[in-house]
Design a protein around this motif. Structure first.
Motif, PDB file in Angstrom:
ATOM      1  N   ASP A   1       0.727  -1.035   0.168  1.00 10.88           N
ATOM      2  CA  ASP A   1      -0.059  -0.022  -0.162  1.00 10.88           C
ATOM      3  C   ASP A   1       0.837   1.048  -0.046  1.00 10.88           C
ATOM      4  OD1 ASP A   1      -2.554   1.312   0.006  1.00 10.88           O
ATOM      5  OD2 ASP A   1      -2.048   1.673   2.595  1.00 10.88           O
ATOM      6  N   LEU A   2       2.065   1.148   0.634  1.00 12.64           N
ATOM      7  CA  LEU A   2       2.770   2.361   0.467  1.00 12.64           C
ATOM      8  C   LEU A   2       3.484   2.584  -0.560  1.00 12.64           C
ATOM      9  CD1 LEU A   2       4.755   2.113   4.024  1.00 12.64           C
ATOM     10  CD2 LEU A   2       3.088   3.758   3.488  1.00 12.64           C
ATOM     11  N   GLU A   3       3.452   1.610  -1.432  1.00 16.01           N
ATOM     12  CA  GLU A   3       4.069   1.707  -2.805  1.00 16.01           C
ATOM     13  C   GLU A   3       3.387   2.713  -3.628  1.00 16.01           C
ATOM     14  OE1 GLU A   3       2.942  -1.214  -6.199  1.00 16.01           O
ATOM     15  OE2 GLU A   3       4.034  -2.126  -4.744  1.00 16.01           O
ATOM     16  N   VAL A   4       1.966   2.793  -3.190  1.00 11.94           N
ATOM     17  CA  VAL A   4       0.957   3.632  -3.900  1.00 11.94           C
ATOM     18  C   VAL A   4       1.320   5.263  -3.560  1.00 11.94           C
ATOM     19  CG1 VAL A   4      -1.453   4.206  -4.262  1.00 11.94           C
ATOM     20  CG2 VAL A   4      -0.524   2.062  -4.458  1.00 11.94           C
ATOM     21  N   ALA A   5       1.649   5.303  -2.233  1.00 15.52           N
ATOM     22  CA  ALA A   5       1.847   6.644  -1.658  1.00 15.52           C
ATOM     23  C   ALA A   5       3.248   7.435  -2.264  1.00 15.52           C
ATOM     24  CB  ALA A   5       2.088   6.353   0.148  1.00 15.52           C
ATOM     25  N   PHE A   6       4.255   6.310  -2.693  1.00 11.96           N
ATOM     26  CA  PHE A   6       5.290   6.922  -3.334  1.00 11.96           C
ATOM     27  C   PHE A   6       4.974   7.122  -4.772  1.00 11.96           C
ATOM     28  CE2 PHE A   6       7.760   4.519   0.100  1.00 11.96           C
ATOM     29  CZ  PHE A   6       8.267   5.599   0.500  1.00 11.96           C
ATOM     30  N   MET A   7       3.840   6.567  -5.514  1.00  9.19           N
ATOM     31  CA  MET A   7       3.844   6.752  -6.855  1.00  9.19           C
ATOM     32  C   MET A   7       3.044   7.913  -7.059  1.00  9.19           C
ATOM     33  SD  MET A   7       3.003   2.617  -7.905  1.00  9.19           S
ATOM     34  CE  MET A   7       2.633   3.275  -9.650  1.00  9.19           C
ATOM     35  N   ILE A   8       2.200   8.262  -6.178  1.00  8.48           N
ATOM     36  CA  ILE A   8       1.311   9.518  -6.253  1.00  8.48           C
ATOM     37  C   ILE A   8       2.115  11.015  -6.769  1.00  8.48           C
ATOM     38  CG2 ILE A   8      -0.256  10.936  -5.250  1.00  8.48           C
ATOM     39  CD1 ILE A   8      -1.626   8.600  -4.383  1.00  8.48           C
ATOM     40  N   PRO A   9       3.382  11.158  -5.768  1.00  2.44           N
ATOM     41  CA  PRO A   9       3.870  12.214  -6.087  1.00  2.44           C
ATOM     42  C   PRO A   9       4.776  12.204  -7.248  1.00  2.44           C
ATOM     43  CG  PRO A   9       4.258  11.589  -3.787  1.00  2.44           C
ATOM     44  CD  PRO A   9       3.370  10.623  -4.361  1.00  2.44           C
ATOM     45  N   TRP A  10       5.141  10.984  -7.436  1.00  2.18           N
ATOM     46  CA  TRP A  10       5.909  10.889  -8.675  1.00  2.18           C
ATOM     47  C   TRP A  10       5.307  10.988  -9.945  1.00  2.18           C
ATOM     48  CZ3 TRP A  10       4.638   6.845 -12.233  1.00  2.18           C
ATOM     49  CH2 TRP A  10       5.528   6.901 -13.285  1.00  2.18           C
ATOM     50  N   ALA A  11       3.941  10.719  -9.895  1.00  2.00           N
ATOM     51  CA  ALA A  11       3.042  10.821 -11.048  1.00  2.00           C
ATOM     52  C   ALA A  11       2.798  12.283 -11.290  1.00  2.00           C
ATOM     53  CB  ALA A  11       1.667   9.868 -10.764  1.00  2.00           C
ATOM     54  N   VAL A  12       2.774  13.071 -10.185  1.00  5.46           N
ATOM     55  CA  VAL A  12       2.287  14.537 -10.245  1.00  5.46           C
ATOM     56  C   VAL A  12       3.216  15.281 -10.989  1.00  5.46           C
ATOM     57  CG1 VAL A  12       1.800  16.504  -8.956  1.00  5.46           C
ATOM     58  CG2 VAL A  12       0.490  14.239  -8.337  1.00  5.46           C
ATOM     59  N   THR A  13       4.492  14.846 -10.610  1.00  5.19           N
ATOM     60  CA  THR A  13       5.598  15.662 -11.018  1.00  5.19           C
ATOM     61  C   THR A  13       6.590  14.840 -12.122  1.00  5.19           C
ATOM     62  OG1 THR A  13       7.139  14.542  -9.415  1.00  5.19           O
ATOM     63  CG2 THR A  13       6.228  16.438  -8.695  1.00  5.19           C
ATOM     64  N   LEU A  14       5.825  13.984 -12.966  1.00  4.63           N
ATOM     65  CA  LEU A  14       6.483  13.138 -14.048  1.00  4.63           C
ATOM     66  C   LEU A  14       7.111  14.124 -15.112  1.00  4.63           C
ATOM     67  CD1 LEU A  14       7.434  10.513 -15.073  1.00  4.63           C
ATOM     68  CD2 LEU A  14       5.051  10.401 -16.197  1.00  4.63           C
TER      69      LEU A  14
END
Length: 118
Positions: free
Chosen positions: A71-84
């Motif tokens: 579940d924490l991997e999604v927490a790391f993916m959201i900021p990444w997706a915003v600043t891709l």
């Protein structure tokens, strides 16, 4: 000296009021109609048959920890997706390595049988 700490004190008081006032309003204004169905213990639809302090199987904790981990991997993916767009190809490669490590870990867990619930 007090004027320096007044905003903090005000923040704490308002926070406590926001937390306590709705609880008190619900207790005072809400209906109170107890019946045996409402007062009975709920545990998967049947009465408890063992002590509440019984030991759980370690697999329960393992699955819970694995859920939190993935579940924490999604927490790391959201900021990444915003600043891709700003990260460009380097950000895409870094996330590919991150997800690759997670997939290898997931396959390892699968092969070891950590996700089996027999």
């Amino acid at each position: 000296m007090l004027q320096n700490y007044f905003p903090i004190l005000l923040f704490i008081v308002v926070g406590l009021l926001v937390g306590v006032v709705p609880l008190l309003m619900g207790k005072l204004l809400g209906p109170n109609r107890p019946d045996p169905e409402k007062l009975s213990p709920y545990e998967c639809g049947f009465e408890a048959f063992e002590d509440a302090r019984m030991r759980f199987d370690v697999r329960y904790y393992l699955v819970a920890i694995l859920f939190i981990l993935f579940d924490l991997e999604v927490a790391f993916m959201i900021p990444w997706a915003v600043t891709l767009k700003e990260l460009g190809g380097f950000g895409l490669g870094a996330m590919a390595v991150f997800l690759g490590v997670l997939v290898v870990g997931f396959i390892y867990e699968w092969k070891k049988g950590a996700l089996q619930w027999d």
